[in-house]
Motif scaffolding. Structure first.
Motif: not given
Length: 685
Positions: A32-58
């Protein structure tokens, strides 16, 4: 395959605690392809980084679960995560230039996942890397294997990123804004490629983007995020046809389209998203929602619905036709056809010498702009469109005398701008200003906004210090900002606010001509609408002549009276905007229009148009004859031997093509046909 429940993330920065994700629930099935949309700062990229285990420092996951194929990822040991990342879960990052190692050859970077995970020996890994480069559509992959990232175009680098992400054949691919910085033609090719490879490899994909048109065509389901939360999710067709959340509806209404009525202003979402450090009770969208009630401000709505289409809204949109009301714009001052040109460009040429080997007696040059001519009348806006590398920005920099042309002239009110002495140029520059693409880089980070706005006035010796401050306040008011901004620094402002400051600074000296280079390409769709409305208002009120440069055809249609289409340093079509968009005469123009993503999953492709395919040829060695012939479906031997000139296909509508899609005017058809027949006969002989 993927189940996320009640995911929350916190970032501690000094005394502040930022919460970019709060209580997110997601499900993703195999294939399946899931599209995640929203304005900058909505948490889209942070959700992807959480899945990858690549959250920024802190950053820490404070609550929730991320289960991938039955295995819990939240809190997983870093060594175990490394065994998973790149092998079963991969990511395509937004900025390929910074994501790729500039000191490492392309082939080594693509092969690296196979070597790190012990899936192949070096010789086998390099062989498979070359095969992968060919699979993602990179020409001459054996040669590209030896290149460094800076030697490739943006589209080619993005393909390298995709090859590197897919070489280990992962089960899940996260594509974070994979096409945001790309031209519409390359964007269409990359998305088509991702879809094809997804089917071949049987993987699932999360497509993170702020472009609703992209998810409309390429996602099976869509999730809409706002201020760290999912506010609506469902099957793509259901979400677009029966939008329920007010924020989703507002995003769709904010999109400028090719069918946009230029007599109406664009809808824009008022206000801005909440500070992620603040705990907002109730619905986070309530402060910006016209339908908000007291319940919305105090009680958080749950995600509810049926048929897989759920939304979190106490007052949902009822009916698919509930669109925003748009104000009619005041009538713009009509520009008479006989009006004298304010800005003239005559046979402008720019060529850059490059280092490296060349045959004896020859100099290698990048042919950025090749004999371009046009005129812009008082109060008129000319839009320039085309792919990256076609010469738009080089032309814009010459218009404001930031770069010197190799040949040709730029004239303002009949007086030369190019090639004059510095003192003369300084006086003329006051009437010729530029608005830059990257407002963050264009504003001095060490200066306050007040100093930035007063600087051009001081350089030109306009007014006293007190008068300059008054002028700065008036400029802020004209772009919809208050005087409190004066003492702030650029980094303290949002992207939309910085772009408004860029416009205010360009208008400080009451210029006659404004050159805007990609003025909204880096902005969210809602902020983009605000800036575009503001630019239209300033054009009407000040009688500005403008040259707007963009690869976004919808933006150009909204802002421009006339449009010029550039390809590899030349203008191949020019005319009234509506005429060019509704009756494109050059195959390149028609191909650009066919590639524009439309925010409608059921929208048909433009009739009779074929999308432009392939890479732009090198400006070091452009094709002979018609420069577009290597990508043109109509090209013949004539196109390879004779360069077409601009010929009329209507009143004020010219095209440089031997076989235009629209008939040429009667007085030139016979001459052109005779010339073509004679040239083709000579070529054959």
């Amino acid at each position: 395959m993927l189940t996320i429940r009640d995911l929350s993330v916190e970032i501690r920065t000094g005394e502040r605690t930022v919460r970019p994700i709060t209580g997110v629930d997601l499900d993703l099935a195999r294939g399946e392809t899931l599209g995640i949309v929203g304005e900058t700062g909505s948490g889209k990229s942070m959700t992807g980084l959480s899945i990858m285990g690549m959250l920024p420092s802190g950053s820490t996951i404070t609550s929730g679960s991320i289960r991938f194929d039955g295995e819990e990822l939240a809190g997983m040991d870093p060594h175990a995560y490394r065994a998973l990342r790149g092998r079963r879960i991969s990511m395509v990052f937004q900025d390929s230039l910074t994501a790729l190692n500039p000191t490492q050859r392309v082939g080594d970077q693509v092969a690296e996942p196979l070597l790190l995970h012990g899936l192949a020996r070096r010789s086998e890994a390099l062989r498979r890397a070359e095969e992968m480069l060919a699979l993602v559509g990179i020409p001459r992959p054996s040669e590209r294997m030896r290149d460094y990232p800076h030697q490739l175009s943006g589209g080619m680098r993005q393909r390298v990123m995709i090859a590197m992400a897919l070489i280990a054949e992962p089960d899940l691919l996260i594509a974070d804004e994979p096409t945001t910085a790309l031209d519409v033609t390359i964007q269409a090719e990359i998305l088509e490629l991702l879809g094809r490879l997804k089917e071949q490899l049987g993987m699932a994909m999360i497509l993170v983007t702020h472009d609703m048109g992209v998810v409309a065509r390429h996602a099976d389901r869509v999730g809409v995020m706002y201020a760290g939360r999912l506010v609506e999710t469902g099957p793509t067709r259901s979400l677009f046809r029966s939008t329920r959340h007010r924020y989703t509806r507002a995003l769709l209404d904010s999109i400028p389209s090719l069918a946009q009525d230029r007599g109406l202003e664009l809808f824009s979402i008022p206000g801005s998203p909440p500070d992620p450090a603040e705990m907002v009770p109730g619905c986070r969208f309530a402060p910006r929602c016209a339908a908000a009630t007291e319940r919305c401000r105090t009680e958080r709505p749950p995600l509810e619905g049926d048929g897989g289409h759920v939304f979190a809204c106490w007052n949902p949109v009822m009916g698919a036709t509930a669109v925003a009301q748009r104000r009619a714009l005041p009538l713009a001052h009509a520009v008479p056809a006989s009006a004298e040109p304010r800005l003239e460009v005559v046979d402008l040429v720019q060529e850059h010498p490059v280092s490296g080997w060349a045959p004896k007696g020859r100099r290698r040059t990048v042919k950025a702009v090749s004999r371009v001519s046009f005129a812009v009348r008082a109060g008129e806006t000319l839009g320039l469109v085309g792919e990256s590398g076609c010469g738009k920005s080089s032309l814009g920099r010459m218009l404001v005398a930031m770069d010197r042309p190799t040949a040709g002239e730029v004239r303002l009110e009949g007086a030369k701008v190019s090639g004059v002495r510095r003192r003369e140029l300084g006086a003329r520059r006051a009437k010729l200003q530029m608005m830059f693409q990257d407002s963050g880089a264009a504003l001095d980070p060490k200066m306050t906004i007040g100093t930035i706005l007063r600087e051009p006035l001081a350089i030109q010796g306009v007014g006293t210090p007190a008068e300059r401050t008054e002028r700065a306040i008036a400029l802020l008011d004209s772009v919809g900002l208050g005087p409190s901004i004066l003492e702030r620094y650029p980094h303290e402002l949002s992207g939309g606010q910085r772009q408004r400051i860029g416009l205010a600074r360009a208008l400080a000296l009451d210029p006659d001509v404004l050159v805007a280079d990609e003025p909204v390409s880096a902005l969210d769709v809602s902020i983009r609408s605000q800036v575009l409305n503001l630019m239209r208002a300033q054009q009407r009120e000040r009688g500005l002549s403008s040259v707007v440069i963009s690869h976004d055809l919808a933006v150009i249609r909204y802002l421009s009276d006339r449009v010029g289409v550039m390809y590899l340093g030349k203008i191949v079509e020019v005319g009234a905007t509506d005429d060019v968009y509704e009756r494109p005469a050059h195959p390149y123009t028609a191909g650009l229009l066919a590639a524009v993503p439309i925010a409608d999953p059921d929208a048909p492709a433009p009739a009779g148009a074929e999308r432009v395919r392939g890479e732009l040829p090198s400006p070091l060695d452009p094709p002979s004859g018609c420069r577009f012939r290597t990508r043109c479906p109509l090209a013949t031997e004539l196109c390879a031997t004779v360069e077409p000139t601009l010929e009329a296909v209507g009143t004020g509508h010219d095209v440089a093509c031997h076989f235009p899609l629209q008939p040429k005017t009667a007085e030139k058809v016979g001459v052109q046909t005779a010339d073509a027949d004679r040239t083709e006969t000579e070529a054959t002989a």
